[in-house]
Motif scaffolding. Structure first.
Motif, PDB file in Angstrom:
ATOM      1  N   VAL A 104       0.852  -1.189   0.000  1.00  0.00           N
ATOM      2  CA  VAL A 104       0.000   0.000   0.000  1.00  0.00           C
ATOM      3  C   VAL A 104       0.889   1.240   0.000  1.00  0.00           C
ATOM      4  O   VAL A 104       1.597   1.500   0.976  1.00  0.00           O
ATOM      5  N   PHE A 105       0.817   1.983  -1.088  1.00  0.00           N
ATOM      6  CA  PHE A 105       1.733   3.112  -1.301  1.00  0.00           C
ATOM      7  C   PHE A 105       1.028   4.434  -1.058  1.00  0.00           C
ATOM      8  O   PHE A 105      -0.002   4.735  -1.658  1.00  0.00           O
ATOM      9  N   LEU A 106       1.602   5.241  -0.172  1.00  0.00           N
ATOM     10  CA  LEU A 106       1.075   6.570   0.121  1.00  0.00           C
ATOM     11  C   LEU A 106       1.526   7.556  -0.950  1.00  0.00           C
ATOM     12  O   LEU A 106       2.700   7.892  -1.043  1.00  0.00           O
ATOM     13  N   SER A 107       0.566   8.018  -1.755  1.00  0.00           N
ATOM     14  CA  SER A 107       0.832   9.064  -2.730  1.00  0.00           C
ATOM     15  C   SER A 107       0.082  10.322  -2.309  1.00  0.00           C
ATOM     16  O   SER A 107      -0.253  10.479  -1.132  1.00  0.00           O
ATOM     17  N   THR A 108      -0.212  11.198  -3.229  1.00  0.00           N
ATOM     18  CA  THR A 108      -0.770  12.499  -2.888  1.00  0.00           C
ATOM     19  C   THR A 108      -1.850  12.915  -3.882  1.00  0.00           C
ATOM     20  O   THR A 108      -1.829  12.515  -5.055  1.00  0.00           O
ATOM     21  N   ILE A 109      -2.771  13.740  -3.430  1.00  0.00           N
ATOM     22  CA  ILE A 109      -3.798  14.299  -4.286  1.00  0.00           C
ATOM     23  C   ILE A 109      -3.183  15.168  -5.375  1.00  0.00           C
ATOM     24  O   ILE A 109      -3.813  15.428  -6.415  1.00  0.00           O
ATOM     25  N   CYS A 110      -1.948  15.611  -5.177  1.00  0.00           N
ATOM     26  CA  CYS A 110      -1.291  16.484  -6.155  1.00  0.00           C
ATOM     27  C   CYS A 110      -1.014  15.782  -7.479  1.00  0.00           C
ATOM     28  O   CYS A 110      -0.708  16.446  -8.476  1.00  0.00           O
ATOM     29  N   THR A 111      -1.078  14.450  -7.508  1.00  0.00           N
ATOM     30  CA  THR A 111      -0.860  13.731  -8.761  1.00  0.00           C
ATOM     31  C   THR A 111      -2.166  13.530  -9.538  1.00  0.00           C
ATOM     32  O   THR A 111      -2.151  12.962 -10.634  1.00  0.00           O
ATOM     33  N   ILE A 112      -3.271  13.979  -8.962  1.00  0.00           N
ATOM     34  CA  ILE A 112      -4.564  13.908  -9.633  1.00  0.00           C
ATOM     35  C   ILE A 112      -4.739  15.148 -10.509  1.00  0.00           C
ATOM     36  O   ILE A 112      -4.240  16.226 -10.200  1.00  0.00           O
ATOM     37  N   CYS A 162      -3.983   8.176  -3.205  1.00  0.00           N
ATOM     38  CA  CYS A 162      -3.762   9.603  -3.460  1.00  0.00           C
ATOM     39  C   CYS A 162      -4.455  10.412  -2.362  1.00  0.00           C
ATOM     40  O   CYS A 162      -5.617  10.800  -2.481  1.00  0.00           O
ATOM     41  N   VAL A 163      -3.721  10.664  -1.300  1.00  0.00           N
ATOM     42  CA  VAL A 163      -4.276  11.262  -0.085  1.00  0.00           C
ATOM     43  C   VAL A 163      -4.148  12.785  -0.136  1.00  0.00           C
ATOM     44  O   VAL A 163      -3.103  13.323  -0.497  1.00  0.00           O
ATOM     45  N   SER A 164      -5.210  13.465   0.254  1.00  0.00           N
ATOM     46  CA  SER A 164      -5.207  14.925   0.257  1.00  0.00           C
ATOM     47  C   SER A 164      -4.652  15.461   1.576  1.00  0.00           C
ATOM     48  O   SER A 164      -4.088  14.716   2.382  1.00  0.00           O
ATOM     49  N   ASN A 165      -4.813  16.763   1.814  1.00  0.00           N
ATOM     50  CA  ASN A 165      -4.315  17.381   3.043  1.00  0.00           C
ATOM     51  C   ASN A 165      -5.012  16.771   4.255  1.00  0.00           C
ATOM     52  O   ASN A 165      -6.245  16.792   4.348  1.00  0.00           O
TER      53      ASN A 165
END
Length: 327
Positions: A104-112, A162-165
């Motif tokens: 499970v990889f923690l990414s970011t909403i910034c890649t959306i 893709c996790v946001s703030n």
């Protein structure tokens, strides 16, 4: 991995709470305030320490990879690429051989993607800001590519979140977006960027989404982990009102922020490793749009609570813990 961070510590707490056998990989220099009260097996080492990584993954079913350098304001972005891309690449080499059920990889909403007309975007919308996203986002895009390539070509059971703030208690560092809320909760924010808004989510809900991904996430898929779209003014005023602090009252036009950022661009061009990339930061504030988390609800069974409640809990935490004054 990354258990000492804000989201990583909450993932660890939820795993322990449900009775899982949890092992964490930590650097000896990391502050572990967020997990010191938990009964977990500690391994020490860095993500570039091949032996430590292999040992940490041995006999595990799931790896939660929450390691990320979020310092978008670094004058020299080399550390971002070192951690977010090069370090991950080495970890993936071992993860592929570890016979995992999920990575499970923690990414970011910034890649959306960002919507041109304000309509909510989904995981399927193509990213459109490659020429304006800045070094931090480029490292996160490259990291996602590494994970997805490992899924497709090497059989990694990887899921991208893709996790946001994130907001809530336990943000000891604090995070960059958390520090702004901490200052508002302490009555030390007078200004805010007019028109700035962001996708937001409570930290406990974000952690729950990662646990659900380990059970139900489809390898090779990306999931938006975000509850709602809030203006920066609403975020800061919610925090200030919770603690009885004076809310920010002076709106700085986005055009003024851009003017200052562009004024510094010439100096940044001459001294690329010495001058803060303010233009990148302004764009992170400005180039946002609502996101649709229906996929996470449908496939993972994720149902987040209103983030305003998490912001209020965060405000109380920051004031009671003296954050960021204690840093």
């Amino acid at each position: 991995m990354g258990a000492s961070g804000f989201l990583g510590s909450h993932v660890t707490r939820q795993l322990v709470a449900r009775g899982d056998d949890v092992r964490v990989l930590l650097r000896r220099t990391s502050s572990t305030r967020g997990i010191d009260d938990l009964d977990v097996e500690r391994h020490y080492g860095d993500i570039v320490d091949d032996g430590a990584v292999r040992s940490a993954m041995a006999d595990r079913d799931v790896v939660f990879y929450c390691v990320v350098d979020t310092r978008a304001m670094l004058a020299d972005p080399a550390p971002l690429f070192s951690t977010n891309v090069d370090g991950l690449r080495r970890v993936l080499d071992h993860a592929v051989d570890a016979d995992l059920d999920r990575f499970v990889f923690l990414s970011t909403i910034c890649t959306i993607a960002v919507s041109p007309d304000g309509t909510p975007v989904t995981e399927a919308d193509p990213f459109t800001l490659a020429d304006r996203c800045g070094a931090y986002v480029r490292t996160r895009l490259a990291a996602e590519d590494l994970v997805l390539d490992a899924v497709e070509g090497r059989g990694l059971p990887g899921v991208v979140m893709c996790v946001s703030n994130t907001y809530g208690p336990g943000d000891w560092q604090p995070t960059p977006h958390g520090e702004v809320v901490a200052r508002a909760a302490a009555g030390r924010m007078r200004f805010y960027a007019r028109g700035a808004a962001a996708e937001v989510v409570g930290i406990e809900d974000a952690a729950a989404a990662l646990l659900l991904a380990a059970e139900h996430g489809r390898p090779g898929e990306r999931y938006i982990v975000s509850e709602s779209y809030m203006s920066l003014r609403e975020i800061l005023c919610t925090a200030a009102q919770e603690t009885g602090a004076r809310p920010p009252s002076v709106a700085v036009p986005m055009a003024m922020l851009y003017a200052g950022a562009y004024a510094g661009s010439a100096l940044k061009a001459m001294l690329p490793k010495k001058v803060t990339p303010y233009l990148d930061v302004v764009r992170l504030l400005d180039l946002t749009s609502p996101a649709d988390h229906t996929k996470a609800e449908r496939e993972l069974g994720w149902h987040p609570s209103p983030t305003s409640e998490a912001i209020r809990r965060a405000a109380r935490f920051y004031v009671s813990a003296g954050v960021p004054a204690t840093r």
